[in-house]
Design a protein around this motif. Structure first.
Motif, PDB file in Angstrom:
ATOM      1  N   ASN A 145      -4.429  -6.591   9.431  1.00  0.00           N
ATOM      2  CA  ASN A 145      -4.862  -7.896   8.935  1.00  0.00           C
ATOM      3  C   ASN A 145      -4.088  -8.196   7.637  1.00  0.00           C
ATOM      4  O   ASN A 145      -4.231  -7.477   6.649  1.00  0.00           O
ATOM      5  CB  ASN A 145      -6.372  -7.835   8.659  1.00  0.00           C
ATOM      6  CG  ASN A 145      -6.941  -9.171   8.251  1.00  0.00           C
ATOM      7  OD1 ASN A 145      -6.200 -10.109   7.972  1.00  0.00           O
ATOM      8  ND2 ASN A 145      -8.262  -9.262   8.203  1.00  0.00           N
ATOM      9  N   HIS A 183      -7.128  -2.308   0.407  1.00  0.00           N
ATOM     10  CA  HIS A 183      -6.958  -1.271   1.432  1.00  0.00           C
ATOM     11  C   HIS A 183      -5.739  -0.394   1.184  1.00  0.00           C
ATOM     12  O   HIS A 183      -4.853  -0.738   0.394  1.00  0.00           O
ATOM     13  CB  HIS A 183      -6.879  -1.910   2.821  1.00  0.00           C
ATOM     14  CG  HIS A 183      -5.689  -2.823   3.028  1.00  0.00           C
ATOM     15  ND1 HIS A 183      -4.402  -2.368   3.148  1.00  0.00           N
ATOM     16  CD2 HIS A 183      -5.617  -4.181   3.142  1.00  0.00           C
ATOM     17  CE1 HIS A 183      -3.583  -3.396   3.343  1.00  0.00           C
ATOM     18  NE2 HIS A 183      -4.297  -4.512   3.323  1.00  0.00           N
ATOM     19  N   GLY A 184      -5.692   0.735   1.925  1.00  0.00           N
ATOM     20  CA  GLY A 184      -4.560   1.643   1.843  1.00  0.00           C
ATOM     21  C   GLY A 184      -3.532   1.350   2.923  1.00  0.00           C
ATOM     22  O   GLY A 184      -3.470   0.228   3.453  1.00  0.00           O
ATOM     23  N   SER A 185      -2.746   2.375   3.268  1.00  0.00           N
ATOM     24  CA  SER A 185      -1.611   2.178   4.173  1.00  0.00           C
ATOM     25  C   SER A 185      -2.005   2.249   5.639  1.00  0.00           C
ATOM     26  O   SER A 185      -1.145   2.089   6.507  1.00  0.00           O
ATOM     27  CB  SER A 185      -0.538   3.218   3.861  1.00  0.00           C
ATOM     28  OG  SER A 185      -1.086   4.512   4.034  1.00  0.00           O
ATOM     29  N   ALA A 186      -3.284   2.504   5.919  1.00  0.00           N
ATOM     30  CA  ALA A 186      -3.838   2.496   7.289  1.00  0.00           C
ATOM     31  C   ALA A 186      -2.916   3.158   8.300  1.00  0.00           C
ATOM     32  O   ALA A 186      -2.478   2.499   9.268  1.00  0.00           O
ATOM     33  CB  ALA A 186      -4.177   1.062   7.704  1.00  0.00           C
ATOM     34  N   PRO A 187      -2.620   4.448   8.131  1.00  0.00           N
ATOM     35  CA  PRO A 187      -1.685   5.097   9.066  1.00  0.00           C
ATOM     36  C   PRO A 187      -2.159   5.039  10.517  1.00  0.00           C
ATOM     37  O   PRO A 187      -1.335   5.061  11.430  1.00  0.00           O
ATOM     38  CB  PRO A 187      -1.621   6.547   8.573  1.00  0.00           C
ATOM     39  CG  PRO A 187      -2.565   6.686   7.453  1.00  0.00           C
ATOM     40  CD  PRO A 187      -3.073   5.351   7.057  1.00  0.00           C
ATOM     41  N   ASP A 188      -3.470   4.903  10.732  1.00  0.00           N
ATOM     42  CA  ASP A 188      -3.976   4.888  12.118  1.00  0.00           C
ATOM     43  C   ASP A 188      -3.530   3.650  12.896  1.00  0.00           C
ATOM     44  O   ASP A 188      -3.514   3.656  14.121  1.00  0.00           O
ATOM     45  CB  ASP A 188      -5.519   5.002  12.134  1.00  0.00           C
ATOM     46  CG  ASP A 188      -6.217   3.959  11.261  1.00  0.00           C
ATOM     47  OD1 ASP A 188      -5.596   3.458  10.296  1.00  0.00           O
ATOM     48  OD2 ASP A 188      -7.394   3.637  11.539  1.00  0.00           O
ATOM     49  N   GLY A 215       0.291   8.236   3.162  1.00  0.00           N
ATOM     50  CA  GLY A 215       0.352   8.505   4.596  1.00  0.00           C
ATOM     51  C   GLY A 215       0.360   9.997   4.832  1.00  0.00           C
ATOM     52  O   GLY A 215       0.718  10.771   3.940  1.00  0.00           O
ATOM     53  N   ALA A 246       0.867  -1.189   0.000  1.00  0.00           N
ATOM     54  CA  ALA A 246       0.000   0.000   0.000  1.00  0.00           C
ATOM     55  C   ALA A 246       0.897   1.229   0.000  1.00  0.00           C
ATOM     56  O   ALA A 246       2.058   1.156   0.412  1.00  0.00           O
ATOM     57  CB  ALA A 246      -0.887   0.007   1.235  1.00  0.00           C
ATOM     58  N   VAL A 247       0.361   2.336  -0.471  1.00  0.00           N
ATOM     59  CA  VAL A 247       1.155   3.575  -0.487  1.00  0.00           C
ATOM     60  C   VAL A 247       0.394   4.701   0.199  1.00  0.00           C
ATOM     61  O   VAL A 247      -0.826   4.674   0.306  1.00  0.00           O
ATOM     62  CB  VAL A 247       1.517   4.015  -1.928  1.00  0.00           C
ATOM     63  CG1 VAL A 247       2.419   2.994  -2.592  1.00  0.00           C
ATOM     64  CG2 VAL A 247       0.269   4.272  -2.760  1.00  0.00           C
ATOM     65  N   GLU A 270       0.762   8.192  -4.194  1.00  0.00           N
ATOM     66  CA  GLU A 270      -0.219   7.543  -5.075  1.00  0.00           C
ATOM     67  C   GLU A 270       0.199   7.636  -6.545  1.00  0.00           C
ATOM     68  O   GLU A 270      -0.197   6.795  -7.361  1.00  0.00           O
ATOM     69  CB  GLU A 270      -1.607   8.181  -4.907  1.00  0.00           C
ATOM     70  CG  GLU A 270      -2.267   7.921  -3.558  1.00  0.00           C
ATOM     71  CD  GLU A 270      -1.675   8.709  -2.382  1.00  0.00           C
ATOM     72  OE1 GLU A 270      -0.835   9.613  -2.617  1.00  0.00           O
ATOM     73  OE2 GLU A 270      -2.035   8.405  -1.233  1.00  0.00           O
TER      74      GLU A 270
HETATM   75  P1  NAD Z   1      -7.143   2.720   4.425  1.00  0.00           P
HETATM   76  O1  NAD Z   1      -7.609   1.591   3.606  1.00  0.00           O
HETATM   77  O2  NAD Z   1      -5.677   2.867   4.601  1.00  0.00           O
HETATM   78  O3  NAD Z   1      -7.811   2.623   5.893  1.00  0.00           O
HETATM   79  C1  NAD Z   1      -9.214   2.726   6.119  1.00  0.00           C
HETATM   80  C2  NAD Z   1      -9.560   2.062   7.470  1.00  0.00           C
HETATM   81  O4  NAD Z   1      -9.468   0.636   7.351  1.00  0.00           O
HETATM   82  C3  NAD Z   1      -8.592   2.455   8.590  1.00  0.00           C
HETATM   83  O5  NAD Z   1      -9.300   2.567   9.802  1.00  0.00           O
HETATM   84  C4  NAD Z   1      -7.620   1.286   8.653  1.00  0.00           C
HETATM   85  O6  NAD Z   1      -7.048   1.091   9.921  1.00  0.00           O
HETATM   86  C5  NAD Z   1      -8.512   0.111   8.236  1.00  0.00           C
HETATM   87  N1  NAD Z   1      -7.731  -0.911   7.528  1.00  0.00           N
HETATM   88  C6  NAD Z   1      -7.307  -0.850   6.242  1.00  0.00           C
HETATM   89  N2  NAD Z   1      -6.602  -1.945   5.945  1.00  0.00           N
HETATM   90  C7  NAD Z   1      -6.573  -2.709   7.039  1.00  0.00           C
HETATM   91  C8  NAD Z   1      -5.980  -3.964   7.361  1.00  0.00           C
HETATM   92  N3  NAD Z   1      -5.270  -4.666   6.454  1.00  0.00           N
HETATM   93  N4  NAD Z   1      -6.147  -4.456   8.597  1.00  0.00           N
HETATM   94  C9  NAD Z   1      -6.867  -3.788   9.509  1.00  0.00           C
HETATM   95  N5  NAD Z   1      -7.459  -2.599   9.280  1.00  0.00           N
HETATM   96  C10 NAD Z   1      -7.294  -2.059   8.060  1.00  0.00           C
HETATM   97  O7  NAD Z   1      -7.754   4.054   3.789  1.00  0.00           O
HETATM   98  P2  NAD Z   1      -7.513   5.594   4.184  1.00  0.00           P
HETATM   99  O8  NAD Z   1      -7.382   5.720   5.683  1.00  0.00           O
HETATM  100  O9  NAD Z   1      -8.549   6.351   3.481  1.00  0.00           O
HETATM  101  O10 NAD Z   1      -6.109   5.977   3.533  1.00  0.00           O
HETATM  102  C11 NAD Z   1      -4.852   5.952   4.211  1.00  0.00           C
HETATM  103  C12 NAD Z   1      -3.740   6.207   3.212  1.00  0.00           C
HETATM  104  O11 NAD Z   1      -3.706   5.137   2.259  1.00  0.00           O
HETATM  105  C13 NAD Z   1      -3.926   7.471   2.391  1.00  0.00           C
HETATM  106  O12 NAD Z   1      -2.667   8.076   2.220  1.00  0.00           O
HETATM  107  C14 NAD Z   1      -4.492   6.984   1.082  1.00  0.00           C
HETATM  108  O13 NAD Z   1      -4.188   7.849   0.021  1.00  0.00           O
HETATM  109  C15 NAD Z   1      -3.778   5.668   0.933  1.00  0.00           C
HETATM  110  N6  NAD Z   1      -4.471   4.672   0.098  1.00  0.00           N
HETATM  111  C16 NAD Z   1      -3.674   3.869  -0.653  1.00  0.00           C
HETATM  112  C17 NAD Z   1      -4.239   2.856  -1.412  1.00  0.00           C
HETATM  113  C18 NAD Z   1      -3.324   1.949  -2.163  1.00  0.00           C
HETATM  114  O14 NAD Z   1      -2.136   1.910  -1.888  1.00  0.00           O
HETATM  115  N7  NAD Z   1      -3.824   1.165  -3.102  1.00  0.00           N
HETATM  116  C19 NAD Z   1      -5.620   2.650  -1.386  1.00  0.00           C
HETATM  117  C20 NAD Z   1      -6.417   3.466  -0.586  1.00  0.00           C
HETATM  118  C21 NAD Z   1      -5.817   4.474   0.165  1.00  0.00           C
END
Ligand code: NAD
Length: 368
Positions: free
Chosen positions: A300, A287-292, A77, A74-75, A90
């Protein structure tokens, strides 16, 4: 036979954490199944920007064009939020998709039995669900010209253009029919031929390709809005759905969430066949990089693991080994293991990213 090659781009945030578990599974296949890969690793997104000042170097791009498949974590943050658009993390991913010309985006919606209660739909509607949405990814309204916001009289007008050439429709239709032949041999094509000329052409071309090249596959057509209703009502009626970029964007997100958490969803983006007959391919979790949750061992890894299973099936002709990985995931979920995102109301203790990886490897061992 040459060893199949795999480029791993783990990326940012939880990307490297989930990819570490996939690396263990790749090694397991080398050790236990004699299925070896020539693996190279490189940087993408923010990690590449930090090291090289660009989210994807030309050298990495060239390597991605050479290998049999790319596996991406994923990319992105918050650290990179203020960067110029041209070097945002991205952009690295967009460059890969564009230069590899990955026109068919495969998004499975597969419900693991143990998670049927996790869906917002009744469990009997989703239990055993296994459908595949093929979304056209490189054309349509997100790319068509003219586009923009113009002034007309005393107001602003927003413009986007839906445009599809015959060849763009034909190639994604072929991807869908080929896939259907490896599954339940059924394709439903979705558009809005009732109100859009691009939809009329879409339906014509899909019908022509079907008659000329895939008459053995069962083909049906549905308006995309009716398709959305049917996906909520009784999704198991579908096998492969093929649709354009815009409708596919919405329908694939909707179908995927029928089955639960973002942490479970894999994807593949495929392009034209290379000289060795394999399609250009990039596999990544949705999913994305889930910075939280990054750096906390909470992510997961299953979406990334299932993306590798897709690579086994679609790039490496190892469908039985892909089944093995999916069965291992099914097994650990049935055993009650849950990362924090899958806990819901049940209140049981979550396992860490590594513990989930351990359990999947143990289930793979058991499968031998
Ligand atoms: P996200 O998918 O990173 O997270 C959304 C929610 O889902 C968060 O609460 C996160 O903790 C949870 N989550 C996501 N994947 C998880 C996993 N494998 N296990 C457990 N929980 C998970 O989306 P976002 O918060 O909108 O974006 C965060 C960053 O990621 C941003 O910089 C965004 O641009 C980037 N992003 C990247 C991609 C990609 O690389 N293809 C896709 C979407 C978002």
């Amino acid at each position: 036979m040459t060893t199949p090659s795999l480029l791993i781009l783990a990326g940012d945030g939880i990307g490297p954490e989930v990819m570490a578990q996939v690396r263990r599974i790749i090694d397991w296949f080398g050790d236990k199944r004699d299925l070896k890969f020539e693996v190279s690793e490189d940087l993408v997104g923010g990690a590449a920007y930090d090291a090289h000042g660009t989210p994807l170097t030309d050298a990495t791009m060239a390597r991605a064009q050479e290998v049999d498949a790319v596996l991406l974590g994923a990319v992105g943050g918050p650290k990179y939020d203020d960067l110029d658009f041209s070097v945002k993390p991205e952009r690295g991913l967009l460059r890969l998709r564009k230069e590899m010309d990955l026109y068919a985006n495969l998004r499975p919606a597969q419900c693991f039995d143990a998670l049927a209660d996790f869906s917002s739909l009744k469990s009997d509607v989703v239990a055993g669900l296994d459908i595949m949405i093929v979304r056209e990814l490189t054309s349509g309204i997100y790319f068509g010209e003219p586009r923009g916001i113009i002034h007309e009289g005393n107001e602003r007008v927003g413009i986007n253009t839906q445009r599809y050439t015959e060849s763009e429709i034909a190639r994604v239709a072929r991807s869908a029919f080929e896939l259907a032949r490896r599954r339940s041999n059924k394709v439903c094509s979705m558009e809005k031929a009732n109100v859009m000329e691009s939809g009329v052409l879409w339906r014509q071309v899909v019908t022509e390709i079907h008659a000329a090249e895939y008459p053995d596959v069962e083909l049906s057509h549905m308006y995309a809005d009716a398709g959305a209703m049917q996906l909520c009502r009784w999704p198991k009626q579908f096998d492969v759905i093929v649709t354009d970029n815009l409708f596919g964007d919405m329908l694939s997100d909707m179908a995927a969430m029928l089955t639960g958490s973002l942490g479970m969803l894999p994807s593949a983006s495929l392009g034209a066949p290379m000289a060795n007959g394999r399609p250009k391919a990039l596999y990544e979790p949705v999913h994305g990089s889930a910075p939280d949750i990054a750096g906390q061992g909470k992510a997961n890894p299953i979406a990334c693991v299932l993306s590798f299973a897709m690579a086994l099936r679609y790039s490496f002709d190892a469908g039985a080994e892909a089944d093995r990985v999916e069965a291992a995931v099914q097994q650990v979920l049935a055993d009650g293991l849950r990362t924090a995102d899958l806990i819901g109301e049940e209140g049981r203790a979550p396992v860490s990213t590594t513990e989930m990886g351990d359990a999947i490897l143990a289930a793979l061992d058991e499968s031998l």
